[in-house]
Design an enzyme around this catalytic site. Structure first.
Site, PDB file in Angstrom:
ATOM      1  N   LYS A 153     -11.777  -1.882 -14.784  1.00  0.00           N
ATOM      2  CA  LYS A 153     -10.552  -2.039 -14.000  1.00  0.00           C
ATOM      3  C   LYS A 153      -9.450  -1.216 -14.644  1.00  0.00           C
ATOM      4  CE  LYS A 153      -7.863  -3.721 -16.366  1.00  0.00           C
ATOM      5  NZ  LYS A 153      -7.309  -3.388 -17.712  1.00  0.00           N
TER       6      LYS A 153
ATOM      7  N   TYR B  15      -4.771  -8.663 -13.492  1.00  0.00           N
ATOM      8  CA  TYR B  15      -5.416  -9.976 -13.662  1.00  0.00           C
ATOM      9  C   TYR B  15      -4.675 -11.038 -12.855  1.00  0.00           C
ATOM     10  CZ  TYR B  15      -8.168  -8.003 -17.434  1.00  0.00           C
ATOM     11  OH  TYR B  15      -9.036  -7.233 -18.150  1.00  0.00           O
TER      12      TYR B  15
HETATM   13  P1  NAD Z   1      -9.120   3.284 -25.606  1.00  0.00           P
HETATM   14  O1  NAD Z   1      -7.930   4.167 -25.700  1.00  0.00           O
HETATM   15  O2  NAD Z   1      -9.395   2.359 -26.731  1.00  0.00           O
HETATM   16  O3  NAD Z   1     -10.419   4.150 -25.400  1.00  0.00           O
HETATM   17  C1  NAD Z   1     -10.513   5.117 -24.408  1.00  0.00           C
HETATM   18  C2  NAD Z   1     -11.702   5.997 -24.752  1.00  0.00           C
HETATM   19  O4  NAD Z   1     -11.923   6.887 -23.660  1.00  0.00           O
HETATM   20  C3  NAD Z   1     -11.457   6.908 -25.970  1.00  0.00           C
HETATM   21  O5  NAD Z   1     -11.807   6.351 -27.193  1.00  0.00           O
HETATM   22  C4  NAD Z   1     -12.361   8.065 -25.671  1.00  0.00           C
HETATM   23  O6  NAD Z   1     -13.663   7.737 -26.097  1.00  0.00           O
HETATM   24  C5  NAD Z   1     -12.370   8.132 -24.166  1.00  0.00           C
HETATM   25  N1  NAD Z   1     -11.517   9.215 -23.622  1.00  0.00           N
HETATM   26  C6  NAD Z   1     -11.989  10.278 -22.945  1.00  0.00           C
HETATM   27  N2  NAD Z   1     -11.004  11.077 -22.549  1.00  0.00           N
HETATM   28  C7  NAD Z   1      -9.842  10.529 -22.989  1.00  0.00           C
HETATM   29  C8  NAD Z   1      -8.487  10.938 -22.889  1.00  0.00           C
HETATM   30  N3  NAD Z   1      -8.115  12.038 -22.231  1.00  0.00           N
HETATM   31  N4  NAD Z   1      -7.556  10.143 -23.464  1.00  0.00           N
HETATM   32  C9  NAD Z   1      -7.891   9.014 -24.097  1.00  0.00           C
HETATM   33  N5  NAD Z   1      -9.195   8.588 -24.232  1.00  0.00           N
HETATM   34  C10 NAD Z   1     -10.169   9.350 -23.670  1.00  0.00           C
HETATM   35  O7  NAD Z   1      -8.966   2.473 -24.236  1.00  0.00           O
HETATM   36  P2  NAD Z   1      -9.700   1.117 -23.846  1.00  0.00           P
HETATM   37  O8  NAD Z   1      -8.841  -0.024 -24.195  1.00  0.00           O
HETATM   38  O9  NAD Z   1     -11.084   1.140 -24.366  1.00  0.00           O
HETATM   39  O10 NAD Z   1      -9.703   1.228 -22.244  1.00  0.00           O
HETATM   40  C11 NAD Z   1     -10.666   1.978 -21.537  1.00  0.00           C
HETATM   41  C12 NAD Z   1     -10.812   1.418 -20.127  1.00  0.00           C
HETATM   42  O11 NAD Z   1     -11.215   0.067 -20.206  1.00  0.00           O
HETATM   43  C13 NAD Z   1      -9.535   1.405 -19.306  1.00  0.00           C
HETATM   44  O12 NAD Z   1      -9.813   1.682 -17.967  1.00  0.00           O
HETATM   45  C14 NAD Z   1      -9.017  -0.009 -19.412  1.00  0.00           C
HETATM   46  O13 NAD Z   1      -8.261  -0.420 -18.288  1.00  0.00           O
HETATM   47  C15 NAD Z   1     -10.322  -0.774 -19.489  1.00  0.00           C
HETATM   48  N6  NAD Z   1     -10.166  -2.029 -20.243  1.00  0.00           N
HETATM   49  C16 NAD Z   1     -10.632  -3.154 -19.682  1.00  0.00           C
HETATM   50  C17 NAD Z   1     -10.493  -4.356 -20.337  1.00  0.00           C
HETATM   51  C18 NAD Z   1     -11.013  -5.612 -19.736  1.00  0.00           C
HETATM   52  O14 NAD Z   1     -10.711  -6.690 -20.255  1.00  0.00           O
HETATM   53  N7  NAD Z   1     -11.818  -5.534 -18.695  1.00  0.00           N
HETATM   54  C19 NAD Z   1      -9.861  -4.389 -21.593  1.00  0.00           C
HETATM   55  C20 NAD Z   1      -9.427  -3.197 -22.156  1.00  0.00           C
HETATM   56  C21 NAD Z   1      -9.589  -2.004 -21.479  1.00  0.00           C
END
Ligand code: NAD
Length: 407
Positions: free
Chosen positions: A162, A250
């Site tokens: 999401k 959420y």
């Molecule tokens: P994050 O910044 O920790 O990780 C993002 C990852 O995406 C990076 O580590 C990298 O591997 C990759 N990436 C590739 N291209 C990138 C760019 N241009 N810039 C930044 N990162 C890039 O983020 P996250 O918290 O892991 O979130 C990732 C996704 O998961 C988002 O869509 C977020 O909404 C979703 N999310 C969902 C939940 C949930 O509870 N369902 C919780 C957190 C995040």
């Protein structure tokens, strides 16, 4: 109560990953990664504090569905990948990352064979990798649509994080790609697999508070210093408007699955403080008021700049339901106030992660219906668009039953 000072506080005890990802994003190594302008997948450093398994987990069943994880960030490494070990028939079969060192370390820890470790450039080869049935897209939100389409082009099923995408047009493209490929699309709305939220849905369907009159939701935390070049979450091209797509979704979801209605009108307001690099591109707060056909009203608030909250309340004609915290990774509390107070402890919130994996694998292997399909993600993006349109135009927006705006 939730401490709410950081996103970790917002999400609860298990929610360290995003706070870590903010820390990572603020590191000097991260700045160059966002400089390219157009949103595209680019390798990032290992999230600080990520814990990798000491022993590679093994699939439990021979018919286990193999997932390729696209994007090895905080949420993938700290929440979802460890939870595959709890799933009945889902396992990590491949990983995709733009950072070769992270690919090696994560691949070794999860026992992913060297030829099942892909870069963003070699991803298309996954089409001929029979070990991979499904792709889990866990990239920054602006990248969900393109990578979902690529996954369908490779002939795989897709579990997408999401928000599904940043516009309803992107969601429609993703659904069309799923149909063309004849492959399943599920949005990773984990609360549909979390025992408190599932019980709340049942209680509302049973009329536990009488007729619903008012729903209030708030998902907020105060983000530390950062800027769009350091952190994708405050970068409009990668994150859209900000807290609504990230946290507020959420509350938006809860308002829908608890009332089981679609709003007929929405009025909304946004706020962006001046001269704050965190909010150079995104909103700090988004609030909206919805009116449902039944006459019930929902008030939703979300913020990246206020003391933490994560609650959902439903007030009806004979009682009220309280969830606080409502949609965290852990620590949910829920009670009903209706002629006395009744607490509910329907189970460990931690099952929501593997629960959604098993739900998707049931759909893939047995053809069961998906509880959180692409159409649900599309509906939600339409409502998000209506919220922003209302705020921008300073007027109440009227909606069709499918969430599209009336002329
Ligand atoms: P994050 O910044 O920790 O990780 C993002 C990852 O995406 C990076 O580590 C990298 O591997 C990759 N990436 C590739 N291209 C990138 C760019 N241009 N810039 C930044 N990162 C890039 O983020 P996250 O918290 O892991 O979130 C990732 C996704 O998961 C988002 O869509 C977020 O909404 C979703 N999310 C969902 C939940 C949930 O509870 N369902 C919780 C957190 C995040």
């Amino acid at each position: 109560m939730i401490d709410g000072v950081t996103r970790r506080g917002f999400l609860g005890a298990g929610g360290g990953m995003a706070a870590l990802s903010l820390a990572t994003a603020a590191s000097p190594a991260a700045a160059w990664l966002q400089d390219s302008g157009a949103p595209r997948a680019i390798g990032q450093p290992m999230p600080r504090g990520a814990e990798l398994p000491a022993t590679p987990p093994r699939p439990r069943r021979p018919d286990s569905v193999g997932f390729a994880i696209v994007g090895l960030g905080g949420y993938a490494l700290n929440q979802m990948m460890p939870r595959f070990a709890e799933a009945q028939r889902a396992h990590v079969a491949a990983i995709v990352s733009g950072n070769p060192d992270k690919l090696r370390r994560v691949g070794d820890a999860y026992g992913v064979p060297a030829d099942a470790r892909y870069s963003y450039e070699t991803f298309a080869r996954i089409a001929s990798d029979d070990r991979v049935d499904a792709i889990y897209i866990v990239l920054p939100s602006a990248l969900h649509a393109d990578w979902t389409e690529r996954a369908f082009e490779a002939g795989k099923h897709v579990l997408c994080e999401k928000p599904m995408a940043l516009s309803s047009a992107e969601c429609e493209r993703m659904i069309a790609a799923s149909r063309r490929a004849d492959r399943k699309l599920m949005i990773a709305y984990r609360s549909h697999f979390e025992p408190h939220n599932v019980q709340a849905m049942e209680l509302m369907a049973q009329g536990a508070v009488g007729d619903i009159r008012l729903v209030r939701t708030e998902q907020s935390y105060r983000m530390g210093p950062t800027s769009p070049s350091e952190n994708w979450r405050v970068n409009r091209a990668l994150a859209g408007g900000g807290p609504l797509e990230d946290l507020g979704i959420y509350g938006l979801q809860a308002a829908l699955y608890l009332t089981r209605e679609m709003p007929e009108s929405i009025s909304a307001a946004t706020f962006r403080p001046a001269n704050d690099p965190r909010f150079a591109e995104i909103f700090a707060h988004v609030s909206s008021q919805w009116r449902f056909p039944s006459g019930a009203v929902a008030q939703l608030a979300t913020s990246y700049d206020s003391a933490g909250a994560n609650f959902v309340q439903v007030q009806g004609t004979t009682g009220a339901l309280f969830m606080d915290p409502a949609t965290n990774y852990s620590g949910q509390r829920m009670w009903l106030q209706a002629g006395g107070r009744r607490e509910f402890n329907p189970g460990d919130p931690g099952v929501q992660f593997a629960g959604q994996l098993d739900h998707f694998t049931d759909a893939i292997r047995d053809g069961t219906a998906i509880r959180t399909p692409g159409e649900m993600g599309l509906r939600d993006l339409r409502l998000i668009e209506a919220i922003y349109a209302s705020a921008e135009q300073g007027r109440t927006v009227r909606l069709n039953p499918d969430g599209t705006m009336r002329a």
